[in-house]
Design a protein around this motif. Structure first.
Motif, PDB file in Angstrom:
ATOM      1  N   GLU A  52      -8.625  13.551   7.568  1.00 44.65           N
ATOM      2  CA  GLU A  52      -9.614  12.488   7.793  1.00 44.65           C
ATOM      3  C   GLU A  52     -10.317  12.104   6.490  1.00 44.65           C
ATOM      4  OE1 GLU A  52     -11.584   9.492   9.478  1.00 44.65           O
ATOM      5  OE2 GLU A  52      -9.996  10.645  10.452  1.00 44.65           O
ATOM      6  N   MET A  53     -10.594  13.072   5.639  1.00 43.67           N
ATOM      7  CA  MET A  53     -11.202  12.768   4.341  1.00 43.67           C
ATOM      8  C   MET A  53     -10.268  11.916   3.489  1.00 43.67           C
ATOM      9  SD  MET A  53     -13.342  16.062   3.072  1.00 43.67           S
ATOM     10  CE  MET A  53     -12.891  17.436   4.106  1.00 43.67           C
ATOM     11  N   LEU A  54      -8.971  12.200   3.519  1.00 48.35           N
ATOM     12  CA  LEU A  54      -8.016  11.370   2.797  1.00 48.35           C
ATOM     13  C   LEU A  54      -8.078   9.928   3.290  1.00 48.35           C
ATOM     14  CD1 LEU A  54      -4.897  13.734   2.748  1.00 48.35           C
ATOM     15  CD2 LEU A  54      -6.285  13.091   0.754  1.00 48.35           C
ATOM     16  N   LEU A  55      -8.127   9.756   4.602  1.00 48.03           N
ATOM     17  CA  LEU A  55      -8.203   8.408   5.165  1.00 48.03           C
ATOM     18  C   LEU A  55      -9.493   7.711   4.765  1.00 48.03           C
ATOM     19  CD1 LEU A  55      -6.755   9.087   8.729  1.00 48.03           C
ATOM     20  CD2 LEU A  55      -5.578   8.084   6.753  1.00 48.03           C
ATOM     21  N   GLN A  56     -10.592   8.455   4.706  1.00 51.64           N
ATOM     22  CA  GLN A  56     -11.866   7.870   4.270  1.00 51.64           C
ATOM     23  C   GLN A  56     -11.806   7.461   2.803  1.00 51.64           C
ATOM     24  OE1 GLN A  56     -14.603   7.033   6.068  1.00 51.64           O
ATOM     25  NE2 GLN A  56     -13.302   7.511   7.816  1.00 51.64           N
ATOM     26  N   LEU A  57     -11.143   8.259   1.974  1.00 49.04           N
ATOM     27  CA  LEU A  57     -10.989   7.904   0.566  1.00 49.04           C
ATOM     28  C   LEU A  57     -10.125   6.659   0.406  1.00 49.04           C
ATOM     29  CD1 LEU A  57     -10.663  11.470  -0.983  1.00 49.04           C
ATOM     30  CD2 LEU A  57     -12.568   9.853  -1.297  1.00 49.04           C
ATOM     31  N   VAL A  58      -9.176   6.458   1.319  1.00 53.75           N
ATOM     32  CA  VAL A  58      -8.387   5.221   1.329  1.00 53.75           C
ATOM     33  C   VAL A  58      -9.292   4.046   1.681  1.00 53.75           C
ATOM     34  CG1 VAL A  58      -6.546   3.948   2.521  1.00 53.75           C
ATOM     35  CG2 VAL A  58      -6.179   6.329   1.831  1.00 53.75           C
ATOM     36  N   SER A  59     -10.125   4.206   2.699  1.00 51.85           N
ATOM     37  CA  SER A  59     -10.981   3.099   3.143  1.00 51.85           C
ATOM     38  C   SER A  59     -12.000   2.687   2.085  1.00 51.85           C
ATOM     39  CB  SER A  59     -11.682   3.451   4.462  1.00 51.85           C
ATOM     40  OG  SER A  59     -12.693   4.418   4.246  1.00 51.85           O
ATOM     41  N   THR A  60     -12.338   3.589   1.178  1.00 51.64           N
ATOM     42  CA  THR A  60     -13.282   3.248   0.108  1.00 51.64           C
ATOM     43  C   THR A  60     -12.575   2.762  -1.154  1.00 51.64           C
ATOM     44  OG1 THR A  60     -13.341   5.521  -0.740  1.00 51.64           O
ATOM     45  CG2 THR A  60     -14.981   4.920   0.933  1.00 51.64           C
ATOM     46  N   GLY A  61     -11.245   2.818  -1.180  1.00 50.08           N
ATOM     47  CA  GLY A  61     -10.480   2.345  -2.318  1.00 50.08           C
ATOM     48  C   GLY A  61     -10.190   3.393  -3.373  1.00 50.08           C
ATOM     49  N   VAL A  62     -10.596   4.619  -3.138  1.00 47.94           N
ATOM     50  CA  VAL A  62     -10.333   5.684  -4.109  1.00 47.94           C
ATOM     51  C   VAL A  62      -8.860   6.068  -4.104  1.00 47.94           C
ATOM     52  CG1 VAL A  62     -10.829   8.094  -4.705  1.00 47.94           C
ATOM     53  CG2 VAL A  62     -12.684   6.574  -3.997  1.00 47.94           C
ATOM     54  N   LEU A  63      -8.269   6.123  -2.914  1.00 49.42           N
ATOM     55  CA  LEU A  63      -6.850   6.451  -2.769  1.00 49.42           C
ATOM     56  C   LEU A  63      -6.101   5.277  -2.173  1.00 49.42           C
ATOM     57  CD1 LEU A  63      -6.955  10.049  -1.217  1.00 49.42           C
ATOM     58  CD2 LEU A  63      -6.739   9.419  -3.632  1.00 49.42           C
ATOM     59  N   GLU A  68       4.967   5.302   6.280  1.00 51.55           N
ATOM     60  CA  GLU A  68       6.261   4.919   6.818  1.00 51.55           C
ATOM     61  C   GLU A  68       6.626   5.927   7.902  1.00 51.55           C
ATOM     62  OE1 GLU A  68       8.885   4.761   3.460  1.00 51.55           O
ATOM     63  OE2 GLU A  68       7.646   3.297   2.437  1.00 51.55           O
ATOM     64  N   PRO A  69       7.556   5.593   8.762  1.00 44.09           N
ATOM     65  CA  PRO A  69       7.914   6.548   9.825  1.00 44.09           C
ATOM     66  C   PRO A  69       8.220   7.938   9.252  1.00 44.09           C
ATOM     67  CG  PRO A  69       9.011   4.458  10.175  1.00 44.09           C
ATOM     68  CD  PRO A  69       8.326   4.367   8.830  1.00 44.09           C
ATOM     69  N   ASP A  70       7.526   8.915   9.750  1.00 46.78           N
ATOM     70  CA  ASP A  70       7.699  10.317   9.353  1.00 46.78           C
ATOM     71  C   ASP A  70       7.410  10.577   7.879  1.00 46.78           C
ATOM     72  OD1 ASP A  70       8.478  11.032  11.966  1.00 46.78           O
ATOM     73  OD2 ASP A  70      10.539  10.422  11.536  1.00 46.78           O
ATOM     74  N   ASP A  71       6.635   9.708   7.226  1.00 43.46           N
ATOM     75  CA  ASP A  71       6.372   9.901   5.801  1.00 43.46           C
ATOM     76  C   ASP A  71       5.062   9.224   5.398  1.00 43.46           C
ATOM     77  OD1 ASP A  71       6.818  10.782   3.214  1.00 43.46           O
ATOM     78  OD2 ASP A  71       8.008   9.040   2.674  1.00 43.46           O
ATOM     79  N   GLU A  72       3.961   9.928   5.571  1.00 42.33           N
ATOM     80  CA  GLU A  72       2.652   9.429   5.158  1.00 42.33           C
ATOM     81  C   GLU A  72       2.334  10.015   3.784  1.00 42.33           C
ATOM     82  OE1 GLU A  72      -1.877   9.160   6.880  1.00 42.33           O
ATOM     83  OE2 GLU A  72      -0.613  10.836   7.480  1.00 42.33           O
ATOM     84  N   GLN A  73       2.017   9.137   2.831  1.00 40.42           N
ATOM     85  CA  GLN A  73       1.759   9.588   1.467  1.00 40.42           C
ATOM     86  C   GLN A  73       0.484   8.961   0.917  1.00 40.42           C
ATOM     87  OE1 GLN A  73       5.358   8.391  -0.561  1.00 40.42           O
ATOM     88  NE2 GLN A  73       6.315  10.357  -0.120  1.00 40.42           N
ATOM     89  N   PHE A  74      -0.095   9.652  -0.074  1.00 34.24           N
ATOM     90  CA  PHE A  74      -1.316   9.198  -0.724  1.00 34.24           C
ATOM     91  C   PHE A  74      -1.160   9.313  -2.232  1.00 34.24           C
ATOM     92  CE2 PHE A  74      -2.492  10.718   3.443  1.00 34.24           C
ATOM     93  CZ  PHE A  74      -3.421   9.800   3.884  1.00 34.24           C
ATOM     94  N   ARG A  75      -1.917   8.466  -2.971  1.00 33.51           N
ATOM     95  CA  ARG A  75      -2.010   8.599  -4.421  1.00 33.51           C
ATOM     96  C   ARG A  75      -3.346   8.021  -4.879  1.00 33.51           C
ATOM     97  NH1 ARG A  75       2.134   4.089  -6.973  1.00 33.51           N
ATOM     98  NH2 ARG A  75       0.999   2.278  -6.229  1.00 33.51           N
ATOM     99  N   TRP A  76      -3.761   8.407  -6.075  1.00 26.82           N
ATOM    100  CA  TRP A  76      -4.980   7.890  -6.686  1.00 26.82           C
ATOM    101  C   TRP A  76      -4.796   6.384  -6.880  1.00 26.82           C
ATOM    102  CZ3 TRP A  76      -9.373  10.389  -7.037  1.00 26.82           C
ATOM    103  CH2 TRP A  76     -10.412   9.841  -7.813  1.00 26.82           C
ATOM    104  N   SER A  77      -5.818   5.611  -6.608  1.00 29.04           N
ATOM    105  CA  SER A  77      -5.653   4.166  -6.645  1.00 29.04           C
ATOM    106  C   SER A  77      -5.598   3.588  -8.044  1.00 29.04           C
ATOM    107  CB  SER A  77      -6.780   3.478  -5.863  1.00 29.04           C
ATOM    108  OG  SER A  77      -7.991   3.556  -6.595  1.00 29.04           O
ATOM    109  N   GLY A  78      -6.211   4.241  -9.003  1.00 28.41           N
ATOM    110  CA  GLY A  78      -6.209   3.718 -10.364  1.00 28.41           C
ATOM    111  C   GLY A  78      -7.111   2.508 -10.527  1.00 28.41           C
ATOM    112  N   ARG A  79      -8.053   2.326  -9.621  1.00 28.94           N
ATOM    113  CA  ARG A  79      -8.948   1.165  -9.680  1.00 28.94           C
ATOM    114  C   ARG A  79     -10.229   1.468 -10.454  1.00 28.94           C
ATOM    115  NH1 ARG A  79      -9.021  -0.868  -3.587  1.00 28.94           N
ATOM    116  NH2 ARG A  79     -11.001  -1.676  -4.329  1.00 28.94           N
ATOM    117  N   GLY A  80     -10.154   2.430 -11.358  1.00 28.58           N
ATOM    118  CA  GLY A  80     -11.295   2.672 -12.235  1.00 28.58           C
ATOM    119  C   GLY A  80     -12.340   3.647 -11.726  1.00 28.58           C
TER     120      GLY A  80
END
Length: 81
Positions: A52-63, A68-80
């Motif tokens: 849930e924290m990962l999803l929150q970091l996505v919603s704020t633009g950090v990540l 994709e089906p059977d493949d959820e991935q995250f990375r640093w957004s690089g937005r400064g």
């Protein structure tokens, strides 16, 4: 461990949650993913909260999230951040 360094490239969600846990100090440096993988592969409060924290970091633009089906991935957004 720095979350930005740990997620500099697309990382499967469980690995990203592990990196987040490290950044928060939940997993000490000698602890490996394989030693704690059950936290991410079972339904439990800690694994669920880290996801849930990962999803929150996505919603704020950090990540960024790639889901994709059977493949959820995250990375640093690089937005400064």
């Amino acid at each position: 461990m720095n979350l930005r360094e740990g997620l500099d490239d697309w990382t499967d969600w469980d690995g990203a949650a592990f990196e987040l846990g490290r950044a928060l100090g939940l997993f000490a440096e000698p602890v490996t993913f394989t030693q704690v993988k059950r936290i991410f592969w079972t339904d439990n409060p800690l694994g669920n909260a880290l996801h849930e924290m990962l999803l929150q970091l996505v919603s704020t633009g950090v990540l960024e999230r790639r889901d994709e089906p059977d493949d959820e991935q995250f990375r640093w957004s690089g937005r400064g951040w």
